[in-house]
Design a protein around this motif. Structure first.
Motif, PDB file in Angstrom:
ATOM      1  N   THR A   8       0.855  -1.180   0.000  1.00 48.31           N
ATOM      2  CA  THR A   8       0.000   0.000   0.000  1.00 48.31           C
ATOM      3  C   THR A   8       0.894   1.235   0.000  1.00 48.31           C
ATOM      4  N   GLN A  35       2.498   1.535   3.407  1.00 47.01           N
ATOM      5  CA  GLN A  35       3.576   0.560   3.603  1.00 47.01           C
ATOM      6  C   GLN A  35       4.828   1.014   2.864  1.00 47.01           C
ATOM      7  N   GLY A  75      -0.033  -2.011  13.005  1.00 57.06           N
ATOM      8  CA  GLY A  75      -0.598  -2.884  11.971  1.00 57.06           C
ATOM      9  C   GLY A  75       0.262  -2.911  10.715  1.00 57.06           C
ATOM     10  N   ILE A  76       0.753  -1.743  10.295  1.00 58.38           N
ATOM     11  CA  ILE A  76       1.609  -1.672   9.102  1.00 58.38           C
ATOM     12  C   ILE A  76       2.901  -2.449   9.347  1.00 58.38           C
ATOM     13  N   ASP A  84       3.381  -4.859  11.495  1.00 57.70           N
ATOM     14  CA  ASP A  84       3.055  -6.298  11.542  1.00 57.70           C
ATOM     15  C   ASP A  84       3.035  -6.902  10.140  1.00 57.70           C
ATOM     16  N   ARG A  85       2.348  -6.225   9.207  1.00 55.83           N
ATOM     17  CA  ARG A  85       2.225  -6.758   7.839  1.00 55.83           C
ATOM     18  C   ARG A  85       3.580  -6.788   7.126  1.00 55.83           C
ATOM     19  N   LEU A  86       4.365  -5.732   7.282  1.00 57.29           N
ATOM     20  CA  LEU A  86       5.679  -5.688   6.616  1.00 57.29           C
ATOM     21  C   LEU A  86       6.652  -6.668   7.242  1.00 57.29           C
ATOM     22  N   GLU A  87       6.546  -6.853   8.553  1.00 57.55           N
ATOM     23  CA  GLU A  87       7.406  -7.830   9.236  1.00 57.55           C
ATOM     24  C   GLU A  87       7.062  -9.245   8.783  1.00 57.55           C
ATOM     25  N   SER A  88       5.776  -9.527   8.598  1.00 61.66           N
ATOM     26  CA  SER A  88       5.370 -10.871   8.153  1.00 61.66           C
ATOM     27  C   SER A  88       5.872 -11.165   6.736  1.00 61.66           C
ATOM     28  N   ARG A  89       6.131 -10.124   5.960  1.00 57.32           N
ATOM     29  CA  ARG A  89       6.672 -10.292   4.602  1.00 57.32           C
ATOM     30  C   ARG A  89       8.200 -10.289   4.587  1.00 57.32           C
TER      31      ARG A  89
END
Length: 153
Positions: free
Chosen positions: A51, A54, A83-84, A86-91
């Protein structure tokens, strides 16, 4: 109807260029430039499955940064930053670690994969902003100085 002679056209253009833009006109031009930049940025980020927020977060991480600072820079709530992140860390694009000076503070930093993603985004943005490449060195310094005056650090 006859066209004005070339000298008259040149004089009219020169006279129009001699009138300095108002601060409001400059503000409008800056807003248009910022909107165009972020449209490009959003497109480039989306091509990588990111996004706009991100992509912006990744591009801000030139050094490890506390999550609170990221929230301030992104002008959003700290819970949004969580939240941002979390999503970037998971990637695998960034990671969190405790600040050695204050273990309660979480620092966010790019991983090697995140650094590659940022480099790719910047390279593509630069290809879209070829006007920056065409500026001579003196013009780039002048632009940097002027932007620094308008937006002091």
């Amino acid at each position: 109807m006859t066209s004005p002679p070339p000298a008259a056209i040149t004089a009219a253009v020169t006279a129009a260029d001699a009138v300095a833009p108002t601060p409001a006109q400059l503000m409008d031009q800056l807003a248009q430039a910022a909107a165009a930049y972020y449209r490009n940025f959003a497109t480039v980020a989306a091509q990588r499955g990111l996004t706009l927020m991100q992509g912006k977060m990744l591009s801000l991480l030139r050094r490890p940064m506390p999550m609170r600072t990221l929230a301030e820079l992104l002008a959003c709530d700290a819970s949004n930053v969580t939240g941002i992140v979390d999503r970037l860390e998971s990637r695998g694009l960034l990671r969190r670690e405790s600040d050695p000076a204050d273990r309660r503070v979480k620092l966010v930093l790019l991983t090697a994969e995140g650094e590659r993603a940022v480099a790719q985004i910047r390279a593509e943005l630069m290809s879209e902003l070829s006007g920056l490449e065409s500026l001579e060195e003196g013009d780039r310094r002048a632009l940097q100085r002027l932007l620094g005056q308008v937006f002091p650090a």
